[in-house]
Design a protein around this motif. Structure first.
Motif, mmCIF file in Angstrom:
data_model
loop_
_atom_site.group_PDB
_atom_site.id
_atom_site.type_symbol
_atom_site.label_atom_id
_atom_site.label_comp_id
_atom_site.label_asym_id
_atom_site.label_seq_id
_atom_site.Cartn_x
_atom_site.Cartn_y
_atom_site.Cartn_z
ATOM 1 N N VAL A 35 28.135 -14.922 7.601
ATOM 2 C CA VAL A 35 27.388 -13.703 7.891
ATOM 3 C C VAL A 35 27.379 -12.776 6.676
ATOM 4 O O VAL A 35 26.325 -12.308 6.229
ATOM 5 N N SER A 90 25.449 -14.331 3.458
ATOM 6 C CA SER A 90 23.994 -14.452 3.589
ATOM 7 C C SER A 90 23.327 -13.075 3.568
ATOM 8 O O SER A 90 22.247 -12.908 2.985
ATOM 9 N N GLU A 91 23.964 -12.086 4.171
ATOM 10 C CA GLU A 91 23.381 -10.738 4.179
ATOM 11 C C GLU A 91 23.572 -10.042 2.832
ATOM 12 O O GLU A 91 22.714 -9.269 2.398
ATOM 13 N N ASP A 117 20.843 -11.490 0.644
ATOM 14 C CA ASP A 117 19.542 -10.903 0.973
ATOM 15 C C ASP A 117 19.397 -9.515 0.340
ATOM 16 O O ASP A 117 18.339 -9.166 -0.199
ATOM 17 N N ARG A 144 16.166 -16.215 2.438
ATOM 18 C CA ARG A 144 15.999 -15.716 3.815
ATOM 19 C C ARG A 144 16.522 -16.677 4.868
ATOM 20 O O ARG A 144 17.020 -16.265 5.930
ATOM 21 N N ARG A 189 20.331 -16.772 6.738
ATOM 22 C CA ARG A 189 20.748 -16.026 7.931
ATOM 23 C C ARG A 189 20.407 -16.780 9.211
ATOM 24 O O ARG A 189 20.800 -16.370 10.309
ATOM 25 N N THR A 228 22.550 -18.824 13.732
ATOM 26 C CA THR A 228 22.043 -17.534 13.261
ATOM 27 C C THR A 228 23.187 -16.528 13.107
ATOM 28 O O THR A 228 24.257 -16.679 13.711
ATOM 29 N N ASN A 229 22.949 -15.507 12.310
ATOM 30 C CA ASN A 229 23.985 -14.488 12.133
ATOM 31 C C ASN A 229 24.305 -13.770 13.436
ATOM 32 O O ASN A 229 25.439 -13.320 13.648
#
Length: 592
Positions: free
Chosen positions: A362, A365-366, A369, A398, A401, A406-407
């Motif tokens: 989490v 990946s964020e 981004d 993108r 995530r 999924t996050n």
């Protein structure tokens, strides 16, 4: 690489202090690790980058040839034991390869899917016969693998799969029927790890070869990013799979699926680290070259602020990822794979750090981004043009995530995993919650004396853990078994846990370097910035969570406790970020 003393329990960082002996940091990388990283980077720069356009146009014959070259260099066999044709490297080496591979863009994803979720199920859970049959080919690039879990009606809900397997009358083959979706490498893979329900109930993993009758693939998906990778549906129509190709045990497919996903999550985070460093390099160079209003945009403080925040987030991600890689290495290296129950031991070792794997996925990946978005912003209009690499990085990032759960799903898994471990007696969560009130009586951060480097930041991490106990304890008391339905609250708890792991990872890394008298000024600056900025966000998260749990006088009481826990004098992060940016711009790359 072996860490000292007793193994750390997964999730225990929330309830106790961590010995630096248990901490692996990037500064612990050996000369061999760095050599492996350079070899990987040289391969990408010398062989993959010159073929970038062919790869992006999905000329898979080029991709396959490059994969074979990677196999000859040993880059496909890092996680495969030597007796099966692999290199048998430690998990740190595997992490270094993953981080160094990212500048291959779509090719990096293709290779990562093959060596990770494609090959690892056989490495970790295959029988001796299965390993001897498949691994020598997968480790050397003579065959390639794909992982088939997602279906049109089941993404993150893996156990909702509709693909079925029925044993034929002769008892020699399982007949598989159904379809899988978004399968990376499906266009050229030779071996597929497929999940199906035996008799429509027992979730089971199978090793399925492309040549088995009844297997087909659909057309390539048209994707937003990672365009050079193959992504197709897999179609199974009375596909005949020999009984000896059951992977693990019938009905135990979830053990393989979930633990491979855990490894996939932290490997994805490692890739995000490498890409984040790449974005910083591209952005710093561009900022120095681009002139506006008669001077380089690198001279503008707001551009410097962006570069500093990008570097700080990368530092936090890198610290978390290598900390987790060290935990995974310690856990898996202690298992003798010749033992009869090695599969069970491996599953338990990976599951131990499921919480940390989700946290890494989490956060990383964020972070990427945000970093890639800021990279586009620094490039201005040029960042929106395909001639500039940052445009593709932005699109490619993108999907992270969404990959590996999924996050949103991972945010629900984080508190669920923690509570499950507590209920099994693996973590003394409720005892810590009950002891919090006694601690708070004597807790006065405004009266504490901060002696030594990062002493205040250490106190802030400790306060953050108390805030976690305050929120989670209140939530458990109020909602009990109904907590799983309070998803917004679970999100707040997950965000708090993620923030604590990130803050502490930065702090511990810098403290370990201080103990060794390593150059640390930049690390101290980035640690301070991250902890102060993250702590402010954590306070806001806590206020939102408490407001959803209490009202009236009880809410005011809880908010007064929160105020007590957050009473820290802020530091001048503006100047710290300017200092960090200057160092990044001097070298035109990420530094720590």
């Amino acid at each position: 690489m072996r860490l000292k003393n007793e193994r750390i329990r997964g999730g225990s960082f929330l309830l106790s202090s961590v010995s630096l002996d248990h901490l692996f940091i990037p500064e612990d990388l050996t000369d061999e690790h760095r050599m492996i990283g350079r070899m990987t980077s040289d391969f990408i720069e010398g062989e993959v980058v010159p073929n970038d356009q062919e790869i992006e146009r999905q000329h898979f014959e080029v991709t396959v040839e490059l994969l074979r070259q990677a196999g000859e260099l040993g880059l496909l066999g890092a996680d495969v034991p030597e007796r099966y044709g692999g290199a048998g490297l430690d998990k740190i080496s595997s992490a270094v390869i993953t981080e160094s591979m990212v500048r291959g863009s779509s090719f990096a994803l293709t290779l990562g899917a093959h060596v990770g979720i494609g090959t690892l199920p056989i490495v970790l859970f295959g029988t001796e016969d299965q390993k001897q049959k498949y691994l020598p080919y997968l480790a050397t690039g003579k065959k390639f693998a794909a992982y088939c879990l997602t279906e049109p009606s089941s993404g993150s809900d893996a156990l909702g799969a509709k693909t079925v397997a029925e044993l034929n009358e002769a008892g020699t083959h399982y007949i598989l029927n159904g379809s899988k979706q978004y399968i990376t490498n499906a266009g050229f893979a030779d071996v597929f790890i497929v999940y199906a329900k035996v008799k429509g109930e027992k979730f089971t993993a199978f090793i399925v070869e492309r040549e088995f009758p009844g297997l087909d693939t659909g057309p390539e998906e048209k994707k937003m990013g990672i365009k050079g990778s193959s992504t197709r549906p897999l179609i199974l129509e009375n596909c005949m799979v020999p009984v000896e190709n059951v992977l693990g045990e019938v009905g135990n497919g979830h053990v393989i699926a979930f633990n491979i996903l855990n490894i996939g999550r932290y490997k994805l985070a490692i890739g995000c680290v490498g890409t984040s460093k790449w974005v910083i390099e591209l952005s710093a160079k561009y900022a120095k070259e681009r002139k506006q209003f008669g001077k380089s945009i690198a001279d503008f403080p707001l551009i410097q602020k962006k570069l500093a925040e990008m570097a700080v987030l990368t530092f936090a991600t890198e610290s978390m990822v290598y900390r987790t890689a060290g935990l995974m290495e310690e856990a898996l290296a202690s298992i003798n794979q010749s033992n009869q129950d090695f599969g069970k031991q491996i599953a338990e070792a990976i599951e131990e750090y499921a919480l940390e794997c989700s946290i890494n996925k989490v956060f990383a990946s964020e972070a990427l981004d945000f970093i890639s978005d800021e990279g586009v912003q620094i490039h201005g209009g040029y960042g929106y043009i395909q001639d500039y690499k940052i445009e593709r990085i932005y699109r490619d990032s993108r999907v992270n995530r969404i990959f590996e759960g999924t996050n949103e799903i991972n945010r629900l898994l984080i508190p669920a995993t923690l509570i499950k471990r507590a209920m099994k007696g693996k973590l003394p969560l409720m005892a810590a919650v009950q002891g919090l009130q006694k601690e708070l009586v004597a807790y006065m951060p405004s009266l504490l004396e901060y002696d030594g480097p990062l002493a205040k930041e250490e106190a802030m991490v400790d306060a953050a853990k108390k805030i976690f106990l305050l929120i989670s304890g209140t939530a458990l008391v109020k909602h009990q078994q109904g907590l799983e339905d309070e998803q917004e609250l679970l999100e707040s708890i997950a965000n708090t846990i993620i923030t604590i792991f990130a803050m502490e990872s930065c702090l511990l890394r810098t403290k370990k370097c201080l103990e060794r008298n390593d150059p640390t000024r930049l690390k101290e600056e980035m640690t301070q910035v991250f902890i102060y900025d993250a702590f402010h966000q954590l306070e806001q998260t806590a206020r939102t969570a408490l407001a959803s749990l209490e009202e009236g006088d009880r809410l005011q009481t809880q908010l007064s406790i929160l105020k007590k826990l957050t009473r820290f004098t802020p530091c001048n992060t503006v100047q710290l970020k300017r200092s960090i940016a200057r160092k990044i711009l001097e070298t035109e790359k990420y530094l720590a």
